[in-house]
Motif scaffolding. Structure first.
Motif, PDB file in Angstrom:
ATOM      1  N   GLU A 136     -62.152-102.287 -53.843  1.00  0.00           N
ATOM      2  CA  GLU A 136     -60.863-101.812 -54.360  1.00  0.00           C
ATOM      3  C   GLU A 136     -60.294-102.713 -55.462  1.00  0.00           C
ATOM      4  OE1 GLU A 136     -57.851 -99.253 -55.085  1.00  0.00           O
ATOM      5  OE2 GLU A 136     -59.747 -98.976 -54.035  1.00  0.00           O
ATOM      6  N   PRO A 137     -60.360-104.053 -55.356  1.00  0.00           N
ATOM      7  CA  PRO A 137     -59.866-104.880 -56.477  1.00  0.00           C
ATOM      8  C   PRO A 137     -60.598-104.604 -57.788  1.00  0.00           C
ATOM      9  CG  PRO A 137     -60.157-106.212 -54.507  1.00  0.00           C
ATOM     10  CD  PRO A 137     -60.778-104.873 -54.219  1.00  0.00           C
TER      11      PRO A 137
ATOM     12  N   PRO B 223     -66.353 -95.403 -49.859  1.00  0.00           N
ATOM     13  CA  PRO B 223     -65.966 -96.589 -50.613  1.00  0.00           C
ATOM     14  C   PRO B 223     -65.840 -97.807 -49.719  1.00  0.00           C
ATOM     15  CG  PRO B 223     -64.103 -95.103 -50.344  1.00  0.00           C
ATOM     16  CD  PRO B 223     -65.315 -94.371 -49.850  1.00  0.00           C
ATOM     17  N   ARG B 224     -66.249 -98.952 -50.230  1.00  0.00           N
ATOM     18  CA  ARG B 224     -66.121-100.198 -49.480  1.00  0.00           C
ATOM     19  C   ARG B 224     -64.781-100.840 -49.794  1.00  0.00           C
ATOM     20  NH1 ARG B 224     -71.184-103.722 -50.998  1.00  0.00           N
ATOM     21  NH2 ARG B 224     -70.155-103.483 -53.028  1.00  0.00           N
TER      22      ARG B 224
ATOM     23  N   VAL C 243     -59.137-101.353 -59.211  1.00  0.00           N
ATOM     24  CA  VAL C 243     -57.801-101.584 -59.763  1.00  0.00           C
ATOM     25  C   VAL C 243     -57.913-102.255 -61.125  1.00  0.00           C
ATOM     26  CG1 VAL C 243     -55.646-102.861 -59.455  1.00  0.00           C
ATOM     27  CG2 VAL C 243     -56.663-101.643 -57.514  1.00  0.00           C
ATOM     28  N   TRP C 244     -58.751-103.288 -61.214  1.00  0.00           N
ATOM     29  CA  TRP C 244     -58.953-103.983 -62.477  1.00  0.00           C
ATOM     30  C   TRP C 244     -59.544-103.051 -63.525  1.00  0.00           C
ATOM     31  CZ3 TRP C 244     -63.333-104.744 -65.362  1.00  0.00           C
ATOM     32  CH2 TRP C 244     -63.227-105.651 -66.435  1.00  0.00           C
ATOM     33  N   ALA C 245     -60.533-102.235 -63.143  1.00  0.00           N
ATOM     34  CA  ALA C 245     -61.201-101.337 -64.091  1.00  0.00           C
ATOM     35  C   ALA C 245     -60.212-100.346 -64.688  1.00  0.00           C
ATOM     36  CB  ALA C 245     -62.342-100.598 -63.397  1.00  0.00           C
TER      37      ALA C 245
ATOM     38  N   PRO D 264     -63.486 -96.077 -66.854  1.00  0.00           N
ATOM     39  CA  PRO D 264     -63.462 -94.959 -65.894  1.00  0.00           C
ATOM     40  C   PRO D 264     -64.220 -95.346 -64.635  1.00  0.00           C
ATOM     41  CG  PRO D 264     -65.070 -94.534 -67.627  1.00  0.00           C
ATOM     42  CD  PRO D 264     -64.360 -95.817 -68.001  1.00  0.00           C
ATOM     43  N   VAL D 265     -63.590 -95.227 -63.502  1.00  0.00           N
ATOM     44  CA  VAL D 265     -64.228 -95.558 -62.229  1.00  0.00           C
ATOM     45  C   VAL D 265     -63.644 -94.648 -61.163  1.00  0.00           C
ATOM     46  CG1 VAL D 265     -62.547 -97.386 -61.711  1.00  0.00           C
ATOM     47  CG2 VAL D 265     -64.795 -97.438 -60.624  1.00  0.00           C
ATOM     48  N   ASN D 266     -64.489 -94.184 -60.245  1.00  0.00           N
ATOM     49  CA  ASN D 266     -64.012 -93.217 -59.259  1.00  0.00           C
ATOM     50  C   ASN D 266     -63.718 -93.883 -57.925  1.00  0.00           C
ATOM     51  OD1 ASN D 266     -66.369 -92.885 -57.305  1.00  0.00           O
ATOM     52  ND2 ASN D 266     -67.391 -92.557 -59.263  1.00  0.00           N
TER      53      ASN D 266
END
Length: 204
Positions: free
Chosen positions: A173-174, A168-169, A177-179, A185-187
Protein backbone atom coordinates in the motif's frame (compact mmCIF):
# COMPACT_ATOMS: atom_id res chain seq x y z
CA UNK A 1 -28.37 -3.08 -8.90
CA UNK A 2 -29.86 -5.38 -11.54
CA UNK A 3 -31.34 -2.34 -13.34
CA UNK A 4 -27.82 -0.98 -13.77
CA UNK A 5 -26.82 -4.15 -15.61
CA UNK A 6 -28.97 -3.14 -18.58
CA UNK A 7 -31.66 -4.81 -20.58
CA UNK A 8 -31.50 -7.59 -23.16
CA UNK A 9 -28.80 -7.42 -25.78
CA UNK A 10 -29.28 -7.78 -29.52
CA UNK A 11 -28.20 -11.00 -31.28
CA UNK A 12 -27.54 -8.98 -34.44
CA UNK A 13 -25.38 -6.45 -32.56
CA UNK A 14 -23.39 -9.30 -31.01
CA UNK A 15 -22.80 -10.92 -34.41
CA UNK A 16 -21.66 -7.59 -35.87
CA UNK A 17 -19.27 -7.01 -32.95
CA UNK A 18 -17.85 -10.54 -33.37
CA UNK A 19 -17.15 -9.82 -37.05
CA UNK A 20 -15.37 -6.56 -36.24
CA UNK A 21 -13.29 -8.22 -33.51
CA UNK A 22 -12.57 -11.29 -35.65
CA UNK A 23 -13.74 -13.90 -33.14
CA UNK A 24 -16.72 -15.80 -31.74
CA UNK A 25 -17.84 -15.21 -28.18
CA UNK A 26 -18.02 -18.24 -25.87
CA UNK A 27 -21.55 -19.32 -25.01
CA UNK A 28 -21.55 -18.08 -21.40
CA UNK A 29 -20.46 -14.58 -22.46
CA UNK A 30 -22.95 -14.53 -25.32
CA UNK A 31 -25.78 -15.49 -22.94
CA UNK A 32 -24.68 -12.84 -20.44
CA UNK A 33 -24.74 -10.10 -23.10
CA UNK A 34 -28.09 -11.28 -24.42
CA UNK A 35 -29.51 -11.05 -20.89
CA UNK A 36 -27.65 -7.97 -19.63
CA UNK A 37 -26.12 -5.59 -22.15
CA UNK A 38 -25.08 -2.60 -20.03
CA UNK A 39 -24.70 -0.46 -23.16
CA UNK A 40 -28.08 -1.29 -24.73
CA UNK A 41 -29.98 1.90 -25.57
CA UNK A 42 -27.23 4.16 -24.20
CA UNK A 43 -24.91 6.58 -25.98
CA UNK A 44 -21.46 7.65 -24.75
CA UNK A 45 -20.83 11.25 -23.79
CA UNK A 46 -18.61 13.34 -26.03
CA UNK A 47 -14.98 13.00 -25.00
CA UNK A 48 -15.55 9.90 -22.90
CA UNK A 49 -12.57 7.69 -22.11
CA UNK A 50 -11.70 4.34 -23.64
CA UNK A 51 -14.54 2.80 -21.64
CA UNK A 52 -17.36 5.02 -22.83
CA UNK A 53 -20.09 3.67 -20.54
CA UNK A 54 -19.46 0.76 -18.19
CA UNK A 55 -21.23 -0.16 -14.98
CA UNK A 56 -19.52 0.97 -11.74
CA UNK A 57 -20.28 -0.15 -8.21
CA UNK A 58 -20.99 -3.82 -8.97
CA UNK A 59 -17.60 -5.49 -8.58
CA UNK A 60 -16.14 -5.60 -5.06
CA UNK A 61 -12.61 -5.19 -6.39
CA UNK A 62 -13.49 -2.10 -8.42
CA UNK A 63 -13.45 -1.64 -12.16
CA UNK A 64 -16.30 -1.23 -14.61
CA UNK A 65 -18.38 -4.12 -15.85
CA UNK A 66 -18.52 -3.79 -19.63
CA UNK A 67 -21.40 -3.87 -22.09
CA UNK A 68 -21.06 -4.88 -25.73
CA UNK A 69 -19.99 -1.45 -27.03
CA UNK A 70 -17.17 -1.17 -24.51
CA UNK A 71 -16.19 -4.82 -24.92
CA UNK A 72 -15.52 -4.05 -28.57
CA UNK A 73 -13.88 -0.66 -27.93
CA UNK A 74 -11.41 -2.05 -25.38
CA UNK A 75 -10.68 -5.18 -27.43
CA UNK A 76 -9.93 -3.27 -30.63
CA UNK A 77 -7.80 -0.74 -28.73
CA UNK A 78 -5.76 -3.47 -27.03
CA UNK A 79 -5.30 -5.34 -30.31
CA UNK A 80 -4.19 -2.19 -32.14
CA UNK A 81 -1.71 -1.39 -29.37
CA UNK A 82 -0.24 -4.90 -29.42
CA UNK A 83 0.01 -4.99 -33.22
CA UNK A 84 1.67 -1.55 -33.46
CA UNK A 85 4.19 -2.15 -30.67
CA UNK A 86 4.45 -5.81 -29.59
CA UNK A 87 5.43 -5.76 -25.95
CA UNK A 88 6.44 -9.27 -25.03
CA UNK A 89 7.03 -11.19 -28.23
CA UNK A 90 5.08 -14.30 -29.14
CA UNK A 91 5.53 -15.84 -25.67
CA UNK A 92 4.24 -12.91 -23.61
CA UNK A 93 2.06 -10.56 -25.68
CA UNK A 94 0.17 -7.85 -23.87
CA UNK A 95 -2.99 -8.90 -25.69
CA UNK A 96 -4.29 -11.78 -27.81
CA UNK A 97 -7.18 -11.64 -30.27
CA UNK A 98 -9.00 -14.42 -28.41
CA UNK A 99 -9.16 -12.37 -25.20
CA UNK A 100 -12.45 -10.49 -24.78
CA UNK A 101 -12.54 -7.85 -22.01
CA UNK A 102 -15.40 -8.03 -19.51
CA UNK A 103 -14.08 -5.62 -16.84
CA UNK A 104 -11.85 -2.58 -17.26
CA UNK A 105 -10.81 0.65 -15.65
CA UNK A 106 -11.92 3.74 -17.57
CA UNK A 107 -8.51 4.06 -19.25
CA UNK A 108 -7.99 0.34 -19.91
CA UNK A 109 -4.90 0.13 -17.70
CA UNK A 110 -6.15 -3.06 -16.07
CA UNK A 111 -9.13 -5.35 -16.20
CA UNK A 112 -10.35 -8.89 -16.79
CA UNK A 113 -11.04 -10.88 -19.94
CA UNK A 114 -12.60 -14.13 -21.16
CA UNK A 115 -10.48 -16.40 -23.35
CA UNK A 116 -12.75 -17.32 -26.27
CA UNK A 117 -10.78 -20.54 -26.88
CA UNK A 118 -11.09 -21.93 -23.35
CA UNK A 119 -13.84 -19.92 -21.64
CA UNK A 120 -11.44 -19.18 -18.76
CA UNK A 121 -11.24 -15.73 -17.16
CA UNK A 122 -7.91 -13.94 -16.82
CA UNK A 123 -6.69 -10.44 -16.07
CA UNK A 124 -4.29 -7.83 -17.35
CA UNK A 125 -2.47 -5.01 -15.62
CA UNK A 126 -0.01 -2.44 -16.88
CA UNK A 127 3.55 -3.32 -16.00
CA UNK A 128 3.07 -7.08 -15.64
CA UNK A 129 2.28 -10.02 -17.87
CA UNK A 130 -1.42 -10.94 -18.17
CA UNK A 131 -2.72 -13.75 -15.96
CA UNK A 132 -4.48 -16.10 -18.37
CA UNK A 133 -6.40 -18.34 -15.98
CA UNK A 134 -7.77 -16.96 -12.70
CA UNK A 135 -11.20 -18.58 -13.07
CA UNK A 136 -12.20 -21.63 -15.09
CA UNK A 137 -15.26 -19.88 -16.51
CA UNK A 138 -17.33 -16.71 -16.57
CA UNK A 139 -19.83 -18.45 -14.30
CA UNK A 140 -17.09 -19.10 -11.72
CA UNK A 141 -16.05 -15.44 -11.85
CA UNK A 142 -19.61 -14.17 -11.31
CA UNK A 143 -20.16 -16.72 -8.54
CA UNK A 144 -17.14 -15.34 -6.70
CA UNK A 145 -18.44 -11.78 -7.20
CA UNK A 146 -21.86 -12.79 -5.83
CA UNK A 147 -20.26 -14.46 -2.80
CA UNK A 148 -18.23 -11.35 -2.02
CA UNK A 149 -21.31 -9.14 -2.30
CA UNK A 150 -22.93 -11.42 0.27
CA UNK A 151 -20.02 -10.94 2.64
CA UNK A 152 -17.62 -13.75 1.80
CA UNK A 153 -14.11 -12.32 2.01
CA UNK A 154 -11.95 -12.22 -1.16
CA UNK A 155 -10.04 -15.44 -1.64
CA UNK A 156 -12.27 -17.42 0.72
CA UNK A 157 -14.44 -18.96 -1.97
CA UNK A 158 -13.37 -22.47 -2.88
CA UNK A 159 -16.14 -23.42 -5.29
CA UNK A 160 -15.60 -25.22 -8.58
CA UNK A 161 -13.84 -23.14 -11.18
CA UNK A 162 -11.88 -20.96 -8.81
CA UNK A 163 -8.25 -21.03 -9.87
CA UNK A 164 -6.56 -18.31 -7.89
CA UNK A 165 -6.94 -14.66 -7.00
CA UNK A 166 -4.17 -12.13 -6.68
CA UNK A 167 -5.09 -10.26 -3.52
CA UNK A 168 -3.21 -7.06 -2.69
CA UNK A 169 -0.54 -7.33 -0.02
CA UNK A 170 -0.78 -4.79 2.83
CA UNK A 171 2.92 -4.01 2.56
CA UNK A 172 2.37 -2.81 -1.03
CA UNK A 173 0.00 0.00 0.00
CA UNK A 174 2.77 2.59 0.68
CA UNK A 175 4.13 1.91 -2.82
CA UNK A 176 0.68 2.49 -4.35
CA UNK A 177 0.20 5.73 -2.39
CA UNK A 178 3.61 6.99 -3.51
CA UNK A 179 3.00 5.93 -7.14
CA UNK A 180 -0.31 7.80 -7.37
CA UNK A 181 1.21 10.92 -5.81
CA UNK A 182 3.98 10.84 -8.42
CA UNK A 183 1.83 10.20 -11.48
CA UNK A 184 2.43 6.47 -11.93
CA UNK A 185 -0.62 4.38 -12.93
CA UNK A 186 -1.00 1.55 -10.44
CA UNK A 187 -4.01 -0.57 -9.56
CA UNK A 188 -5.44 -1.81 -6.28
CA UNK A 189 -5.48 -5.44 -7.38
CA UNK A 190 -2.51 -7.73 -7.82
CA UNK A 191 1.19 -7.05 -8.13
CA UNK A 192 2.85 -3.67 -8.09
CA UNK A 193 4.92 -3.50 -11.32
CA UNK A 194 8.63 -3.98 -10.71
CA UNK A 195 9.55 -0.67 -12.37
CA UNK A 196 7.29 1.26 -9.98
CA UNK A 197 8.65 -0.61 -6.98
CA UNK A 198 12.21 0.17 -8.05
CA UNK A 199 11.37 3.87 -8.49
CA UNK A 200 9.77 3.89 -5.05
CA UNK A 201 12.85 2.32 -3.44
CA UNK A 202 15.15 4.75 -5.25
CA UNK A 203 13.15 7.71 -3.89
CA UNK A 204 13.60 6.73 -0.25
Amino acid sequence: MFAALGGPGSPAAIRDAELRMGLELPEQLRQWLLTHDIDAGRQPRTGSGLVALGCPGVLPGGGLLLGLMDVERVHLHKMATEESAPSGGTDHPSWRREWVPIVSERDGVHGMFVNTNTGAVGSWSEGSFPEEREYASLFAFFQDVADQLEGVSPGAWGGPGRIRRRDPRPEDEPVRVWARANGYPVNDRGRVPAAIREAYEASR
